[in-house]
Design a protein around this motif. Structure first.
Motif, mmCIF file in Angstrom:
data_model
loop_
_atom_site.group_PDB
_atom_site.id
_atom_site.type_symbol
_atom_site.label_atom_id
_atom_site.label_comp_id
_atom_site.label_asym_id
_atom_site.label_seq_id
_atom_site.Cartn_x
_atom_site.Cartn_y
_atom_site.Cartn_z
ATOM 1 N N GLY A 5 17.745 20.479 -75.278
ATOM 2 C CA GLY A 5 17.817 21.915 -75.527
ATOM 3 C C GLY A 5 19.256 22.332 -75.742
ATOM 4 O O GLY A 5 19.933 21.812 -76.612
ATOM 5 N N VAL A 6 19.758 23.228 -74.924
ATOM 6 C CA VAL A 6 21.144 23.674 -75.034
ATOM 7 C C VAL A 6 22.045 22.922 -74.059
ATOM 8 O O VAL A 6 23.209 23.258 -73.896
ATOM 9 C CB VAL A 6 21.263 25.199 -74.784
ATOM 10 N N LEU A 7 21.525 21.904 -73.390
ATOM 11 C CA LEU A 7 22.278 21.159 -72.387
ATOM 12 C C LEU A 7 22.851 19.881 -72.990
ATOM 13 O O LEU A 7 22.253 19.284 -73.876
ATOM 14 C CB LEU A 7 21.368 20.798 -71.211
ATOM 15 N N ALA A 8 24.013 19.478 -72.503
ATOM 16 C CA ALA A 8 24.600 18.200 -72.898
ATOM 17 C C ALA A 8 25.372 17.642 -71.719
ATOM 18 O O ALA A 8 26.062 18.380 -71.010
ATOM 19 C CB ALA A 8 25.516 18.368 -74.100
ATOM 20 N N TYR A 9 25.263 16.354 -71.495
ATOM 21 C CA TYR A 9 25.943 15.686 -70.392
ATOM 22 C C TYR A 9 26.489 14.353 -70.877
ATOM 23 O O TYR A 9 25.941 13.741 -71.789
ATOM 24 C CB TYR A 9 24.972 15.375 -69.236
ATOM 25 N N PHE A 61 17.302 17.148 -63.975
ATOM 26 C CA PHE A 61 16.726 17.115 -65.311
ATOM 27 C C PHE A 61 15.459 17.968 -65.283
ATOM 28 O O PHE A 61 14.543 17.705 -64.511
ATOM 29 C CB PHE A 61 16.424 15.685 -65.753
ATOM 30 N N LEU A 62 15.405 18.980 -66.107
ATOM 31 C CA LEU A 62 14.298 19.924 -66.113
ATOM 32 C C LEU A 62 13.053 19.290 -66.728
ATOM 33 O O LEU A 62 13.122 18.654 -67.779
ATOM 34 C CB LEU A 62 14.704 21.182 -66.886
ATOM 35 N N HIS A 63 11.932 19.456 -66.072
ATOM 36 C CA HIS A 63 10.693 18.807 -66.499
ATOM 37 C C HIS A 63 10.114 19.410 -67.774
ATOM 38 O O HIS A 63 9.321 18.764 -68.457
ATOM 39 C CB HIS A 63 9.655 18.847 -65.372
ATOM 40 N N ASP A 64 10.512 20.634 -68.110
ATOM 41 C CA ASP A 64 9.964 21.268 -69.314
ATOM 42 C C ASP A 64 10.884 21.122 -70.532
ATOM 43 O O ASP A 64 10.686 21.771 -71.541
ATOM 44 C CB ASP A 64 9.663 22.743 -69.058
ATOM 45 N N LYS A 65 11.895 20.245 -70.427
ATOM 46 C CA LYS A 65 12.834 20.007 -71.525
ATOM 47 C C LYS A 65 12.725 18.567 -72.009
ATOM 48 O O LYS A 65 12.397 17.663 -71.255
ATOM 49 C CB LYS A 65 14.282 20.271 -71.090
ATOM 50 N N PHE A 66 13.003 18.388 -73.285
ATOM 51 C CA PHE A 66 13.061 17.064 -73.881
ATOM 52 C C PHE A 66 14.522 16.643 -73.936
ATOM 53 O O PHE A 66 15.378 17.427 -74.317
ATOM 54 C CB PHE A 66 12.465 17.092 -75.293
ATOM 55 N N TYR A 67 14.832 15.425 -73.539
ATOM 56 C CA TYR A 67 16.212 14.930 -73.529
ATOM 57 C C TYR A 67 16.359 13.755 -74.481
ATOM 58 O O TYR A 67 15.497 12.868 -74.521
ATOM 59 C CB TYR A 67 16.617 14.485 -72.121
#
Length: 78
Positions: A5-9, A61-67
């Motif tokens: 989504g809008v996350l990056a690590y 790690f959010l369960h409703d997001k795709f990584y």
């Protein structure tokens, strides 16, 4: 690199406890734009250990997001 989504690590390390099953991830935020001031980076939360599940039961790690997970590999010629 991990993105969702809008996350990056940037995943620098993984710690897994065989006894408890707990895990944590050493995460660097790739959005940091400052100098090489380690105190600022660590104290500002730009780099640190993040538990897979925190004390409030929230997952890192959010369960409703795709990584997406990028795993660079060493070339055969090296």
């Amino acid at each position: 690199m991990i993105g969702g989504g809008v996350l990056a690590y940037t995943l620098l390390g993984v710690d897994f406890n065989d006894v408890s099953g707990d895990s944590a991830f050493l995460i660097l935020d790739p959005h940091y734009m400052g100098g090489e001031d380690l105190k600022k980076i660590v104290n500002g939360g730009w780099c640190g250990w993040k538990k897979a599940v925190d004390s409030k039961g929230m997952s890192f790690f959010l369960h409703d997001k795709f990584y997406n997970l990028l795993l660079p590999q060493k070339p055969n010629m090296v």
